[in-house]
Design a protein around this motif. Sequence first.
Motif, PDB file in Angstrom:
ATOM      1  N   GLN A   1       0.691  -1.342  -0.198  1.00 24.67           N
ATOM      2  CA  GLN A   1      -0.117   0.429   0.267  1.00 24.67           C
ATOM      3  C   GLN A   1       1.156   1.167   0.063  1.00 24.67           C
ATOM      4  OE1 GLN A   1      -1.462  -1.325   3.836  1.00 24.67           O
ATOM      5  NE2 GLN A   1      -1.667   0.654   4.220  1.00 24.67           N
ATOM      6  N   PRO A   2       0.228   2.263  -0.018  1.00 23.91           N
ATOM      7  CA  PRO A   2       1.457   3.163  -0.438  1.00 23.91           C
ATOM      8  C   PRO A   2       1.623   4.012   0.832  1.00 23.91           C
ATOM      9  CG  PRO A   2      -0.932   3.790  -1.839  1.00 23.91           C
ATOM     10  CD  PRO A   2      -0.913   2.997  -0.712  1.00 23.91           C
ATOM     11  N   SER A   3       2.877   4.713   0.920  1.00 27.92           N
ATOM     12  CA  SER A   3       3.333   5.406   2.392  1.00 27.92           C
ATOM     13  C   SER A   3       2.290   6.824   2.628  1.00 27.92           C
ATOM     14  CB  SER A   3       4.263   5.303   2.116  1.00 27.92           C
ATOM     15  OG  SER A   3       5.083   4.165   2.178  1.00 27.92           O
ATOM     16  N   ALA A   4       1.570   7.498   1.605  1.00 27.35           N
ATOM     17  CA  ALA A   4       1.541   8.599   1.661  1.00 27.35           C
ATOM     18  C   ALA A   4       0.372   8.535   0.140  1.00 27.35           C
ATOM     19  CB  ALA A   4       2.272   9.723   1.436  1.00 27.35           C
ATOM     20  N   THR A   5      -1.121   9.412  -0.011  1.00 31.35           N
ATOM     21  CA  THR A   5      -1.680   9.593  -0.281  1.00 31.35           C
ATOM     22  C   THR A   5      -1.368  10.245  -2.061  1.00 31.35           C
ATOM     23  OG1 THR A   5      -3.216  10.372   1.257  1.00 31.35           O
ATOM     24  CG2 THR A   5      -4.277  10.826  -0.710  1.00 31.35           C
ATOM     25  N   PHE A   6      -1.581   9.630  -2.951  1.00 29.40           N
ATOM     26  CA  PHE A   6      -1.060  10.278  -4.221  1.00 29.40           C
ATOM     27  C   PHE A   6      -1.820  10.283  -5.519  1.00 29.40           C
ATOM     28  CE2 PHE A   6      -0.023   6.414  -5.883  1.00 29.40           C
ATOM     29  CZ  PHE A   6       0.350   5.893  -6.516  1.00 29.40           C
ATOM     30  N   SER A   7      -1.105  10.716  -6.691  1.00 34.60           N
ATOM     31  CA  SER A   7      -2.740  10.694  -7.685  1.00 34.60           C
ATOM     32  C   SER A   7      -1.570  10.717  -8.861  1.00 34.60           C
ATOM     33  CB  SER A   7      -3.852  10.991  -8.159  1.00 34.60           C
ATOM     34  OG  SER A   7      -3.345  12.628  -8.076  1.00 34.60           O
ATOM     35  N   GLY A   8      -1.691   9.576 -10.007  1.00 31.72           N
ATOM     36  CA  GLY A   8      -0.658  10.374 -10.868  1.00 31.72           C
ATOM     37  C   GLY A   8       0.065   8.856 -11.227  1.00 31.72           C
ATOM     38  N   SER A   9       1.345   9.154 -11.105  1.00 32.72           N
ATOM     39  CA  SER A   9       2.379   7.807 -10.813  1.00 32.72           C
ATOM     40  C   SER A   9       3.336   7.774 -10.167  1.00 32.72           C
ATOM     41  CB  SER A   9       2.535   7.794 -12.503  1.00 32.72           C
ATOM     42  OG  SER A   9       3.812   8.529 -11.791  1.00 32.72           O
ATOM     43  N   GLN A  10       3.843   6.800  -9.233  1.00 34.51           N
ATOM     44  CA  GLN A  10       4.931   7.409  -8.519  1.00 34.51           C
ATOM     45  C   GLN A  10       5.907   6.032  -8.636  1.00 34.51           C
ATOM     46  OE1 GLN A  10       2.956   6.220  -4.201  1.00 34.51           O
ATOM     47  NE2 GLN A  10       4.229   8.453  -3.913  1.00 34.51           N
ATOM     48  N   VAL A  11       6.825   5.725  -8.533  1.00 32.21           N
ATOM     49  CA  VAL A  11       7.680   4.272  -8.266  1.00 32.21           C
ATOM     50  C   VAL A  11       7.300   3.784  -7.234  1.00 32.21           C
ATOM     51  CG1 VAL A  11      10.209   3.131  -7.742  1.00 32.21           C
ATOM     52  CG2 VAL A  11       9.657   4.428  -9.318  1.00 32.21           C
ATOM     53  N   ALA A  12       6.861   2.503  -6.747  1.00 31.74           N
ATOM     54  CA  ALA A  12       6.268   1.814  -5.733  1.00 31.74           C
ATOM     55  C   ALA A  12       7.124   1.164  -5.155  1.00 31.74           C
ATOM     56  CB  ALA A  12       5.154   1.245  -5.314  1.00 31.74           C
ATOM     57  N   PHE A  13       8.093   0.342  -5.442  1.00 26.44           N
ATOM     58  CA  PHE A  13       9.045  -0.944  -5.148  1.00 26.44           C
ATOM     59  C   PHE A  13       9.983  -1.192  -6.548  1.00 26.44           C
ATOM     60  CE2 PHE A  13       5.414  -3.274  -5.912  1.00 26.44           C
ATOM     61  CZ  PHE A  13       5.780  -4.356  -6.677  1.00 26.44           C
ATOM     62  N   ASN A  14      11.177  -1.231  -6.188  1.00 25.70           N
ATOM     63  CA  ASN A  14      12.149  -2.489  -6.685  1.00 25.70           C
ATOM     64  C   ASN A  14      12.750  -3.457  -6.877  1.00 25.70           C
ATOM     65  OD1 ASN A  14      15.342  -2.795  -8.032  1.00 25.70           O
ATOM     66  ND2 ASN A  14      14.832  -0.315  -8.952  1.00 25.70           N
ATOM     67  N   ILE A  15      12.613  -4.178  -8.023  1.00 27.84           N
ATOM     68  CA  ILE A  15      12.498  -5.693  -8.115  1.00 27.84           C
ATOM     69  C   ILE A  15      14.073  -6.105  -8.400  1.00 27.84           C
ATOM     70  CG2 ILE A  15      12.462  -7.789  -9.539  1.00 27.84           C
ATOM     71  CD1 ILE A  15       9.414  -6.794 -10.144  1.00 27.84           C
TER      72      ILE A  15
END
Length: 130
Positions: A57-71
């Motif tokens: 789940q997101p750490s902060a509210t957002f809309s648009g695009s955001q890097v969530a995690f890295n593989i």
Amino acid sequence: MTAWQPGNYITVERLLDDIPGDWTNVTLTNWAQGALAYAPLRVQREGTRARLDGHAQPSATFSGSQVAFNIPAAFRPLYQRYYAVPRITSGTPTFIGVAIGTNGDVTVYSSTSITTTDRYDFSGIDWPLN
């Protein structure tokens, strides 16, 4: 996985290719592990494919695009891949767009606001490694 054909020789490499690898943690950036302890976000290699399991789940509210995690590097696709990921919190089911880049960044896209209480299940995502 090995495409077994009549006349193939069994080798250690071919046998190991058919055994799923260990689960490996992803590196969370702007997202956090979801509140359900039994479903950690992780990645695994199985033959010539990789797959995600778990939720975040997101750490902060957002809309648009955001890097969530890295593989990690061993599990990254050879070209960018696109998926839809379902929200698993109560209420009307919704989806977010997800792109997995060749650098391992998993970017989340949403035209509406996502809050820190919205959990998303990444378990339906897998991709070829070759």
